[in-house]
Design a protein around this motif. Structure first.
Motif, mmCIF file in Angstrom:
data_model
loop_
_atom_site.group_PDB
_atom_site.id
_atom_site.type_symbol
_atom_site.label_atom_id
_atom_site.label_comp_id
_atom_site.label_asym_id
_atom_site.label_seq_id
_atom_site.Cartn_x
_atom_site.Cartn_y
_atom_site.Cartn_z
ATOM 1 N N ALA A 64 0.901 -0.960 -0.024
ATOM 2 C CA ALA A 64 0.067 -0.072 0.244
ATOM 3 C C ALA A 64 0.941 1.297 -0.033
ATOM 4 C CB ALA A 64 -0.669 0.016 1.362
ATOM 5 N N LYS A 65 0.289 2.171 -0.738
ATOM 6 C CA LYS A 65 1.480 4.026 -0.857
ATOM 7 C C LYS A 65 0.492 4.414 0.192
ATOM 8 C CE LYS A 65 2.183 2.410 -5.291
ATOM 9 N NZ LYS A 65 4.186 2.226 -4.621
ATOM 10 N N TYR A 66 1.077 5.179 0.950
ATOM 11 C CA TYR A 66 0.729 6.588 1.455
ATOM 12 C C TYR A 66 1.094 7.818 1.048
ATOM 13 C CZ TYR A 66 -0.367 1.895 4.337
ATOM 14 O OH TYR A 66 -1.430 0.990 4.470
ATOM 15 N N ALA A 67 0.447 8.752 1.387
ATOM 16 C CA ALA A 67 1.403 10.149 2.158
ATOM 17 C C ALA A 67 1.750 10.657 2.829
ATOM 18 C CB ALA A 67 0.212 10.800 0.512
ATOM 19 N N LEU A 68 3.265 11.359 3.596
ATOM 20 C CA LEU A 68 3.058 11.614 4.728
ATOM 21 C C LEU A 68 3.297 13.497 3.964
ATOM 22 C CD1 LEU A 68 6.360 9.291 4.778
ATOM 23 C CD2 LEU A 68 3.888 8.994 5.167
ATOM 24 N N HIS A 69 3.024 14.162 5.674
ATOM 25 C CA HIS A 69 2.975 15.170 5.904
ATOM 26 C C HIS A 69 3.596 15.992 6.831
ATOM 27 C CE1 HIS A 69 -0.542 14.735 2.594
ATOM 28 N NE2 HIS A 69 0.168 15.691 2.089
ATOM 29 N N PHE A 70 4.382 16.146 6.843
ATOM 30 C CA PHE A 70 5.385 16.591 8.472
ATOM 31 C C PHE A 70 4.512 17.996 8.882
ATOM 32 C CE2 PHE A 70 7.444 13.847 7.574
ATOM 33 C CZ PHE A 70 8.051 13.275 8.386
ATOM 34 N N TYR A 71 4.745 18.622 10.765
ATOM 35 C CA TYR A 71 3.860 20.112 10.974
ATOM 36 C C TYR A 71 4.825 20.450 12.018
ATOM 37 C CZ TYR A 71 0.020 19.400 7.423
ATOM 38 O OH TYR A 71 -1.085 18.517 6.610
ATOM 39 N N ARG A 72 4.724 21.593 12.034
ATOM 40 C CA ARG A 72 5.311 21.916 13.377
ATOM 41 C C ARG A 72 4.556 22.624 14.051
ATOM 42 N NH1 ARG A 72 9.498 24.996 11.205
ATOM 43 N NH2 ARG A 72 8.320 26.688 11.357
ATOM 44 N N LYS A 73 4.522 22.280 15.388
ATOM 45 C CA LYS A 73 3.184 22.946 16.488
ATOM 46 C C LYS A 73 4.006 24.630 16.497
ATOM 47 C CE LYS A 73 0.544 22.612 20.533
ATOM 48 N NZ LYS A 73 0.737 21.874 21.609
ATOM 49 N N ALA A 125 6.149 10.639 0.633
ATOM 50 C CA ALA A 125 5.158 9.001 0.163
ATOM 51 C C ALA A 125 6.165 8.077 1.582
ATOM 52 C CB ALA A 125 5.199 9.329 -1.102
ATOM 53 N N MET A 126 5.305 6.775 1.095
ATOM 54 C CA MET A 126 6.064 5.648 1.162
ATOM 55 C C MET A 126 5.113 4.848 1.158
ATOM 56 S SD MET A 126 4.765 5.276 5.908
ATOM 57 C CE MET A 126 5.158 3.825 6.171
ATOM 58 N N THR A 127 5.811 3.708 1.235
ATOM 59 C CA THR A 127 4.816 2.178 0.254
ATOM 60 C C THR A 127 5.761 1.151 1.684
ATOM 61 O OG1 THR A 127 5.076 2.663 -2.122
ATOM 62 C CG2 THR A 127 5.337 0.575 -1.477
ATOM 63 N N GLY A 128 4.023 0.497 1.982
ATOM 64 C CA GLY A 128 4.315 -0.691 2.746
ATOM 65 C C GLY A 128 3.805 0.379 4.156
ATOM 66 N N PRO A 129 4.641 -0.288 5.121
ATOM 67 C CA PRO A 129 4.064 -0.058 6.956
ATOM 68 C C PRO A 129 4.840 0.417 7.858
ATOM 69 C CG PRO A 129 3.913 -2.404 7.374
ATOM 70 C CD PRO A 129 4.152 -2.207 5.415
ATOM 71 N N ASN A 130 6.870 0.242 7.318
ATOM 72 C CA ASN A 130 7.564 1.094 7.315
ATOM 73 C C ASN A 130 8.824 1.912 6.670
ATOM 74 O OD1 ASN A 130 7.571 -1.276 10.667
ATOM 75 N ND2 ASN A 130 7.272 -2.784 8.495
ATOM 76 N N CYS A 158 -1.583 9.359 5.533
ATOM 77 C CA CYS A 158 -3.401 9.397 4.440
ATOM 78 C C CYS A 158 -2.644 8.473 3.458
ATOM 79 C CB CYS A 158 -3.199 11.015 3.728
ATOM 80 S SG CYS A 158 -3.840 12.090 4.333
ATOM 81 N N ALA A 159 -4.024 7.289 2.990
ATOM 82 C CA ALA A 159 -4.057 6.531 2.154
ATOM 83 C C ALA A 159 -4.195 6.922 0.638
ATOM 84 C CB ALA A 159 -5.036 4.999 2.237
ATOM 85 N N ALA A 160 -2.846 6.593 -0.149
ATOM 86 C CA ALA A 160 -2.886 7.298 -1.526
ATOM 87 C C ALA A 160 -5.018 6.575 -2.282
ATOM 88 C CB ALA A 160 -1.908 6.407 -1.811
ATOM 89 N N GLY A 161 -5.346 7.677 -2.777
ATOM 90 C CA GLY A 161 -5.296 6.836 -4.102
ATOM 91 C C GLY A 161 -7.656 7.106 -2.908
ATOM 92 N N GLN A 162 -7.548 7.867 -1.959
ATOM 93 C CA GLN A 162 -8.537 7.989 -0.698
ATOM 94 C C GLN A 162 -8.495 9.806 -0.516
ATOM 95 O OE1 GLN A 162 -9.903 5.398 1.713
ATOM 96 N NE2 GLN A 162 -8.783 3.450 0.963
ATOM 97 N N LYS A 163 -10.361 10.054 -0.028
ATOM 98 C CA LYS A 163 -9.893 11.559 0.545
ATOM 99 C C LYS A 163 -10.647 11.463 1.295
ATOM 100 C CE LYS A 163 -10.673 13.121 -4.890
ATOM 101 N NZ LYS A 163 -11.234 13.811 -6.080
ATOM 102 N N CYS A 198 -6.913 9.843 6.881
ATOM 103 C CA CYS A 198 -5.439 10.111 7.193
ATOM 104 C C CYS A 198 -5.800 9.873 8.863
ATOM 105 C CB CYS A 198 -5.414 11.512 6.730
ATOM 106 S SG CYS A 198 -5.239 11.462 5.468
ATOM 107 N N ARG A 199 -4.916 9.141 8.743
ATOM 108 C CA ARG A 199 -4.299 9.365 10.436
ATOM 109 C C ARG A 199 -3.231 10.386 10.850
ATOM 110 N NH1 ARG A 199 -7.913 7.223 9.751
ATOM 111 N NH2 ARG A 199 -8.678 4.445 10.226
#
Length: 727
Positions: A632-641, A657-662, A681-686, A691-692
């Protein structure tokens, strides 16, 4: 024991119930059905042994093991006799572990504590007795008077189920879960259910036995760990057990440390078994580390356990951010104003249940509202620090069989689970509801009681389900439909009314009832199963039958939650007499990434996942997802407080982005602050449901680049006394 292996170099795994502590569960009856637990141990206990081996070329990526129960009657040895209740999984009371790249073992070999609490197996025990009564009616032709004239015994078999994922040639195939692994034969009869006969009107006189000092066979501390594992908190969590030579023994004891500290006196009862499972925790100041030894010392009698070493790393509070799960704060039920007339009384017909919980940091999960052990509402939640949320449900009160003083108690429960499905909070409460005498104006209106003798109720209503047919999907064979069958028995008067059969909350068929006295009729319907695209296709469905008398009042409701599972096959395997279908479509809930409820457990759907790392204070740049799929492919976003909230940071050094669980990231690229948030966020979903998020903090040394360092002053020595421990 259950074990299987393929050809050479294949993966290998097994799990089994190594030990099962004796236990007796007693279920009371009212002469027509079995109703509730009379006596039962706090938990079914024992030990589970597991072993997973990737053999020569592979590594263990993931494993899971869980307990299972099956009920058998005394005639189980007859050839082809079906069990009273087939294997029931309790995944929420099992164990699992995932290993990141670089830290994967070649084999895993553990012995784990088996513990099924009473609130997990109570429905199973009552259902087993009622299944036995149903079999005696249908196959032996017995009436209620004969069935409930004596105590009857049901055997309980404890087993395990397991699954794994491994690397290497053999591990490249998707793992197949093993279901229904049984304990070895010597463990077979150690847990039993006594289905009690109908109670006599005059209770027998029993002489009180002379009190005896309990003999403790063994006391042991199984583990001493950091409490909870939430950043910003520290505590000692103790798991232990005490085994005696008799059931229903009350024991008093305390914990004692090697430094002379003593806890308050604890009291525990072994219940229907001989083993008491202990779980206690103590909060500790979070600016120090704790090492030493602890043991159990008896107070009610002379016994002592071996010393258990502990080593707790609590860190520094100034270097942590408090992040706790939400807390269940309030639980209450109120009548709705709907009423029903019953044997000359006016009784509440429906209540509304409210559960309240409050956030103690940003978190997500699922909230469950249950009445008398049955889930009435289940919703996903996202809650912020200090935010209060309410969940509510309606529950129909059944007065059938209730005699004076016309009062009944209902047990309420509010459960909170985290993203992984593990329980993080609960609140329990019992409330009473009573009928009243009608006012003069109400009595003058007349009319038949909803459950009065003028409108006879059925003597018994039994519900059974059977999976029928086969339907093929790519890689799976699934049951095509379910046969819903209800058996209705009339009493000494003719019975008129309506039977309504429901599947998944939807009315499937409504049938008129017109039976002579003392007869048994069957009412049934077929319901087509609709399959979703889950990774391991299975679904649970609430099956319900309701009987309404000739005045339209529902006087009997029977419910059961059934699990229907597909069987994994090769793509070329044929399905005898089956049908083929295209790839099953995901349900709306699965498209949204919401957990799917299975019994009392919560399973992540195909698109569901949770962030295990980074979380809390981090020292390594690792990203780890539970429930993530290998490809599975996932999109990654980093936020600073910042002072105004979290701000998105884009950097060429941070992965998008990342592929797989690690995956991993460079911690040096996180500059400008210590408090961060990762969004996956799971790729291909809106939408937000795909997202988590997870909040984490950098150590001071990582976040203070370029800042002037103040020489650290030596910390004066401190002496701490464990809370609840004097001396």
């Amino acid at each position: 024991m259950v074990a299987f292996a393929g050809p050479a170099l294949a993966d290998f795994g097994y799990s089994w119930v190594k030990k099962l502590d004796p236990a007796t569960i007693i279920v009371r009856s009212d002469g027509e059905s079995y109703t509730s637990l009379a006596e039962a141990p706090l938990a079914i206990t024992g030990e589970i042994e597991l072993n997973f081996d990737a053999e020569t070329l592979g590594r263990v990526k993931f494993w899971a093991v869980w307990p299972e129960l099956k009920a058998e009657d005394a005639a189980e040895q007859i050839h082809n006799r079906e069990p009273l209740i087939p294997w029931i999984e309790y995944r929420g009371y099992g164990y699992s572990e995932s290993y990141p790249v670089g830290d994967r073992p070649k084999s895993v070999d553990h012995t784990k504590v088996l513990r099924l609490p009473r609130n997990a197996y109570d429905t199973f025990a009552v259902s087993a007795c009622n299944a036995l009564a149903h079999r005696l009616r249908d196959e032996a032709g017995m009436g209620d008077q004969e069935i409930f004239s004596r105590n009857r015994t049901v055997r309980v078999r404890a087993g395990t189920g397991h699954t794994w994922e491994m690397t290497g040639a053999a591990g490249s195939q998707d793992p197949v879960p093993v279901i229904g692994g049984a304990a070895s034969d010597p463990e077979r009869d150690k847990v039993r259910i006594i289905c009690q006969k109908k109670p006599s009107r005059v209770p027998p006189v029993v002489e009180e036995p002379t009190p005896e000092v309990p003999e403790v066979k063994k006391a042991e501390i199984l583990s001493v760990d950091d409490k909870g594992g939430y950043v910003g908190s520290c505590g000692m969590e103790i798991d232990a057990r005490i085994t005696t030579n008799r059931t229903n023994e009350e024991l008093k004891f305390r914990y004692v440390s090697d430094k002379g500290h003593e806890s308050d006196i604890k009291t525990v009862n072994t219940g229907g078994g001989t083993t008491a499972i202990l779980q206690h925790d103590y909060d500790l100041p979070s600016d120090s580390d704790y090492t030493g030894k602890i043991r159990i010392e008896g107070v009610s009698s002379n016994f002592v356990s071996a010393w258990k070493n502990y080593d707790l790393d609590c860190g520094t509070p100034n270097d942590l951010l408090t992040l706790l799960p939400p807390k269940a704060t309030h639980l209450e039920a109120h009548t709705t104003g709907d009423e029903i007339r019953y044997q000359g009384h006016v009784c509440p017909a429906k209540v509304k249940v409210f559960g309240v919980f409050k956030g103690r940091g940003t978190s997500s999960g699922n909230v469950w509202l249950a009445v008398n052990g049955k889930p009435e509402a289940q919703l996903p939640f996202d809650v912020e620090d200090g935010q209060t949320k309410i969940v509510e449900a309606e529950y129909d009160l059944s007065w059938e069989g209730v005699r004076g003083p016309f009062r009944q108690d209902i047990n309420l429960a509010l459960y909170l689970t985290g993203p992984s499905g593990a329980e993080v909070g609960r609140l329990l409460k019992t409330q009473s509801f009573s009928c009243r005498k009608p006012q003069i104006s109400e009595a003058a209106q007349g009319g038949a009681d909803g459950l009065a003798s003028g409108a006879p109720a059925p003597k018994s209503v039994v519900l059974a389900t059977f999976g029928l047919g086969q339907k093929r999907f790519p890689g799976y064979i699934c049951p095509e439909r379910v046969w819903i069958r209800s058996s209705v028995r009339s009493g000494n008067k003719a019975l008129k009314g309506t039977v309504a059969l429901f599947a998944g909350g939807s009315l499937r068929k409504e049938l008129a009832v017109d039976q002579p006295a003392n007869t048994n009729n069957v009412y049934d319907v077929n319901h087509d199963l609709s399959w979703s695209g889950a990774t391991l296709p299975e679904q649970t469905m609430l099956i319900t039958v309701k009987f309404a008398n000739q005045h339209g009042h529902v006087v009997k409701t029977v419910e059961k939650t059934e699990r229907f599972a597909c069987r994994r096959i090769g793509t070329s395997e044929a399905v005898p007499g089956g049908k083929s279908a295209g790839e099953p479509k995901p349900t709306h809930s699965q498209q949204a990434g919401n957990p799917v409820a299975v019994g009392k457990a919560t399973l992540l759907p195909a698109a569901g996942f949770a962030i295990q790392a980074p979380k809390g204070r981090v020292r390594q740049g690792k990203i780890k997802l539970s429930g993530g799929k290998p490809n599975a492919k996932y999109a990654l976003h980093f936020y600073r407080k910042t002072e105004s909230g979290f701000k998105l940071v884009r950097s060429a050094k941070l992965p998008r982005a990342m592929t797989g669980p690690n995956a991993g990231f460079d911690m040096k690229a996180l500059t400008g602050g210590r408090n961060w948030r990762l969004e996956v966020c799971a790729a291909g979903q809106k939408g937000k449901k795909a997202c988590r998020t997870s909040d984490f903090n950098l150590p001071l040394s990582k976040a203070s680049a370029g800042a002037k360092k103040t020489p650290k002053q030596p910390t004066p020595a401190k002496v701490f006394i464990l809370p609840g421990m004097g001396g």
